[in-house]
Design an enzyme around this catalytic site. Sequence first.
Site, PDB file in Angstrom:
ATOM      1  N   ASN A  78      30.482  44.217  38.550  1.00 44.12           N
ATOM      2  CA  ASN A  78      31.288  43.731  37.433  1.00 44.12           C
ATOM      3  C   ASN A  78      30.558  43.843  36.100  1.00 44.12           C
ATOM      4  O   ASN A  78      31.180  43.741  35.037  1.00 44.12           O
ATOM      5  CB  ASN A  78      31.684  42.262  37.665  1.00 44.12           C
ATOM      6  CG  ASN A  78      32.856  42.126  38.628  1.00 44.12           C
ATOM      7  OD1 ASN A  78      33.687  43.025  38.754  1.00 44.12           O
ATOM      8  ND2 ASN A  78      32.909  41.022  39.337  1.00 44.12           N
ATOM      9  N   CYS A 130      33.748  32.729  40.154  1.00 39.73           N
ATOM     10  CA  CYS A 130      33.835  34.062  40.760  1.00 39.73           C
ATOM     11  C   CYS A 130      33.991  35.040  39.613  1.00 39.73           C
ATOM     12  O   CYS A 130      33.182  35.029  38.685  1.00 39.73           O
ATOM     13  CB  CYS A 130      34.959  34.139  41.779  1.00 39.73           C
ATOM     14  SG  CYS A 130      36.567  33.571  41.183  1.00 39.73           S
ATOM     15  N   ASN A 149      37.276  39.817  47.808  1.00 40.72           N
ATOM     16  CA  ASN A 149      38.310  39.645  46.777  1.00 40.72           C
ATOM     17  C   ASN A 149      39.705  39.566  47.394  1.00 40.72           C
ATOM     18  O   ASN A 149      39.877  39.593  48.614  1.00 40.72           O
ATOM     19  CB  ASN A 149      38.229  40.778  45.761  1.00 40.72           C
ATOM     20  CG  ASN A 149      38.381  42.144  46.415  1.00 40.72           C
ATOM     21  OD1 ASN A 149      38.947  42.271  47.505  1.00 40.72           O
ATOM     22  ND2 ASN A 149      37.872  43.176  45.766  1.00 40.72           N
ATOM     23  N   ASP A 155      37.318  35.814  37.743  1.00 45.68           N
ATOM     24  CA  ASP A 155      38.192  35.147  36.772  1.00 45.68           C
ATOM     25  C   ASP A 155      38.195  33.633  36.917  1.00 45.68           C
ATOM     26  O   ASP A 155      38.680  32.938  36.021  1.00 45.68           O
ATOM     27  CB  ASP A 155      39.623  35.673  36.914  1.00 45.68           C
ATOM     28  CG  ASP A 155      39.722  37.136  36.519  1.00 45.68           C
ATOM     29  OD1 ASP A 155      39.077  37.524  35.523  1.00 45.68           O
ATOM     30  OD2 ASP A 155      40.434  37.888  37.209  1.00 45.68           O
ATOM     31  N   GLY A 156      37.717  33.132  38.033  1.00 45.74           N
ATOM     32  CA  GLY A 156      37.629  31.697  38.208  1.00 45.74           C
ATOM     33  C   GLY A 156      38.917  31.022  38.597  1.00 45.74           C
ATOM     34  O   GLY A 156      39.062  29.814  38.376  1.00 45.74           O
ATOM     35  N   TRP A 157      39.857  31.778  39.210  1.00 40.04           N
ATOM     36  CA  TRP A 157      41.114  31.126  39.599  1.00 40.04           C
ATOM     37  C   TRP A 157      41.524  31.400  41.044  1.00 40.04           C
ATOM     38  O   TRP A 157      42.558  30.920  41.491  1.00 40.04           O
ATOM     39  CB  TRP A 157      42.243  31.505  38.655  1.00 40.04           C
ATOM     40  CG  TRP A 157      42.463  32.994  38.464  1.00 40.04           C
ATOM     41  CD1 TRP A 157      42.342  33.977  39.384  1.00 40.04           C
ATOM     42  CD2 TRP A 157      42.853  33.636  37.247  1.00 40.04           C
ATOM     43  NE1 TRP A 157      42.642  35.197  38.850  1.00 40.04           N
ATOM     44  CE2 TRP A 157      42.960  35.029  37.529  1.00 40.04           C
ATOM     45  CE3 TRP A 157      43.129  33.190  35.968  1.00 40.04           C
ATOM     46  CZ2 TRP A 157      43.320  35.960  36.562  1.00 40.04           C
ATOM     47  CZ3 TRP A 157      43.487  34.118  35.011  1.00 40.04           C
ATOM     48  CH2 TRP A 157      43.587  35.487  35.295  1.00 40.04           C
ATOM     49  N   ASP A 158      40.737  32.154  41.808  1.00 42.70           N
ATOM     50  CA  ASP A 158      41.036  32.406  43.221  1.00 42.70           C
ATOM     51  C   ASP A 158      39.979  31.778  44.127  1.00 42.70           C
ATOM     52  O   ASP A 158      40.156  30.682  44.643  1.00 42.70           O
ATOM     53  CB  ASP A 158      41.149  33.911  43.475  1.00 42.70           C
ATOM     54  CG  ASP A 158      42.393  34.510  42.854  1.00 42.70           C
ATOM     55  OD1 ASP A 158      43.476  33.933  43.023  1.00 42.70           O
ATOM     56  OD2 ASP A 158      42.283  35.557  42.189  1.00 42.70           O
ATOM     57  N   ARG A 159      38.868  32.485  44.322  1.00 40.16           N
ATOM     58  CA  ARG A 159      37.802  31.955  45.179  1.00 40.16           C
ATOM     59  C   ARG A 159      37.194  30.683  44.604  1.00 40.16           C
ATOM     60  O   ARG A 159      36.808  29.777  45.348  1.00 40.16           O
ATOM     61  CB  ARG A 159      36.728  33.035  45.360  1.00 40.16           C
ATOM     62  CG  ARG A 159      37.173  34.211  46.207  1.00 40.16           C
ATOM     63  CD  ARG A 159      36.276  35.416  46.064  1.00 40.16           C
ATOM     64  NE  ARG A 159      36.491  36.130  44.796  1.00 40.16           N
ATOM     65  CZ  ARG A 159      35.972  37.324  44.499  1.00 40.16           C
ATOM     66  NH1 ARG A 159      35.190  37.925  45.395  1.00 40.16           N
ATOM     67  NH2 ARG A 159      36.215  37.912  43.354  1.00 40.16           N
TER      68      ARG A 159
END
Length: 834
Positions: A329, A440, A354, A442-446
């Site tokens: 990234n 992670c 991911n 974007d900070g909205w899934d994992r």
Amino acid sequence: MTAPLNSPRRLRSLRYSSDKMEGTGSWDVIEWSKLDPASWSSSFSNLDCLLESERITFECCGVILINTHEAGTLLLTNFRILFLTEGTRKLAPLGTIPLVAIEKFSKMVQKVQSNRHHSNKNPPKRLLQVTGKDMRIIVYGFRPGTKQRRDVVDAILKCNNPERVWDLYVFTCGPSKFGNKNPKERLLNEYFRLLGKSSSKASMNMIEDGSFTLSNDFWRITDLNSNYDLCQTYPFALMVPKSISDEELIQASTFRARCRLPVISWCHSGSGAVIARSSQPLVGLMMNMRSNFDEKLVASFCTQLAGHKGAQRKLYIADARPRKNALANGAMGGGSESSSNYLQSEIVFFGIDNIHAMRESFSRLRDYLDMHGTTSSDGTSSFLRHGGWTWSGGNLSSMSASVSLLGESGWLSHIQTILAGVAWIAARVAMESASVLVHCSDGWDRTTQLVSLACLLLDPYYRTFAGFQALVEKDWLAFGHPFSDRIGITNVCGSGNFELPIQSSSARSYPSSPVPQTSGSSAAQPSSSSHGLNNYSPIFLQWVDCISQLMRMYPCAFEFSPTFLVDLMDCLLSCRFGNFLCNSEKERQECGISEACGCLWAYLTDLRSCSGTSHSHCNPIYDPSRYDGPLLPPAAALAPTLWPQFHLRWACPVEPNAAETEAQCRSMNVKYSEMKKEKEEAERKVDALSSTVESLREELLNERNISRAAKETAKRAIQERAVVSRAVQSLGCKVNFTKSGDCTVEVGDGPQKCSQSITQKQSEDSKTDDSESISSVSEQKGCETFCPLRAREGTCRWPDAGCCAQIGSQLVGLKANFEAFDKLSIYDSYFTAE
């Protein structure tokens, strides 16, 4: 923002009696000649199974549910596909699926093998395979030579992609009785609880005037994002360190992806440790970019340890990604932190894949369950597949192959990786009083998965119904998990354009299983490349699966049951309520979702209100006193298994599972509750009888005392009467007492009767004492009464003898002696027993 009125749609009905058949024949399982067209009825508008504002838009009779070999009627409503079995009109659960819960569908043709003598009498089967987001694959069969399948596909496409988003069922139904109170108030109330300000209650006035910015010694609530200018995917209120100003927060947000700066998600009221969340830092390709404001903000999470003078707590930065992905990234400006730039910090990588890897893993797991379940989407039992070689014939290698397919799906491995990371975070906070920053990309899934699960382990409040709702609304909804993208729901704000992938094949043959074939024909599944072009991924489902694993390890620690989680997922995937629409709090506010749509939490609460703790959503063995602290599962206990209530409910519907055990336990709990109530009622009756007996006992004692006093009084009266009698007799008179109270006094030879009632004399101390007294008449009348010389006519027989004076003097003496005697105090000791 209000939803516009809905225009009525014309009900289309398709009947086989009016269609011209291109050929006749029979299928392998269902013979069309046995179906009676006269039994098909189009009167379905008053079905009991229809929900509020649900209306039928299309019907198709004589459809075959290949999975279970059942014939029936397929109905299409503005909310779901309904399959009613022939004759009974009962709803087939497997064949009934909400339209929004359909991930994809395919038109397929299966060529029926025929012998050379009847080659023209076996037309190909026309099938429609529907793949759901809830682990099921449904196959409907349509009569050959008709246009039914084409009309059904057109109707499904029209209902799934309406011209206006307001035509979705969730807006048609409206809030109804399940209104949604402003979710912002609930978020603030949760912040107040974490800050130790539970006495304060949020209100709309507080939100409008900005008076919700409360604080404690270390943390505060800021309204910097009240207009979503700081970060569009963050909530309107943020909990941040008290030592950091709003200006410093603005500067720190520029160093994080999508301006998702580090903020507090949960704090420990005793130790002061926090769990914070953010997105990845923008360190650049060379990993050398820094931000003093970001470093100061992160360092402020390391407050002093309680009881350790001057000692700073440690900070762990948990990167949910694999290390190689974090470095990759960097080419796009992202990356990860360097421990040398952040005070008292340590960087840890959890290696969670991911969203695309999770989507492919979920698809492989679904295919495995469809192939090796009790029945498959092609109508073949797993025991009879490929001539029976899968589970019979002594071929153990085939068993191992099926188990290896489960392992190759990778789903359970992903679950174990997430659980291991969550257990590590909880242990650092609970045992070391350390603070943890999780992110992670974007900070909205994992990130959301890890933070919310860690809170669930650390805080017993989140393991209750109210706490679980607060956890989902805080970490998933308020902090911007993109539900519309991940679940595949049309974004009402127009930013998303999710379309159902559909493939049509008129020449393909139907495979024997969803597993890709090596020769002969190809499966009618979309290619993995086309499937990965969208952002659909079962991230929230994976999180709920992790909770089910924790509930298996700690069955008494949760107030809710696995059935509650299943119903929660069904409501979410069906898009029946508006809680999970859109991708952020800002979008839901702009579209007025809380006012236009019903509330999922109100619906689930209403279900439980009828049955109380005996409802299937309640855990019958919940013991909050036993698990009133953090849950710290050891590594050996983190081996996950399939979630039977969700994963196996379609593939193995008749197999025994934990749901039956829960139902039996719940039934026993209901009986126990009833017996407990009966026991309490019996105890109340016993207490009432005991009090009555005690009252009667006291009355009996009083009666005994009264009786004893009356006997003593009577005894004394008899003794006094004897004394009076002797005293009167000593004066030369004979006194006889009767039971009626009369007395007879004999003076001389002639008896004279004197009647006098015995009166009751009240003593000065309010005590009663029965006494007998003789009231004499006046001297003159007494003389005349007792005179033995008095004639019947009232004249004296011897008037000149002077006897009246003598007898009168004796009577006066008798009266004086009696009055003196009456004034004496007579005690029992004066008298001796006769």
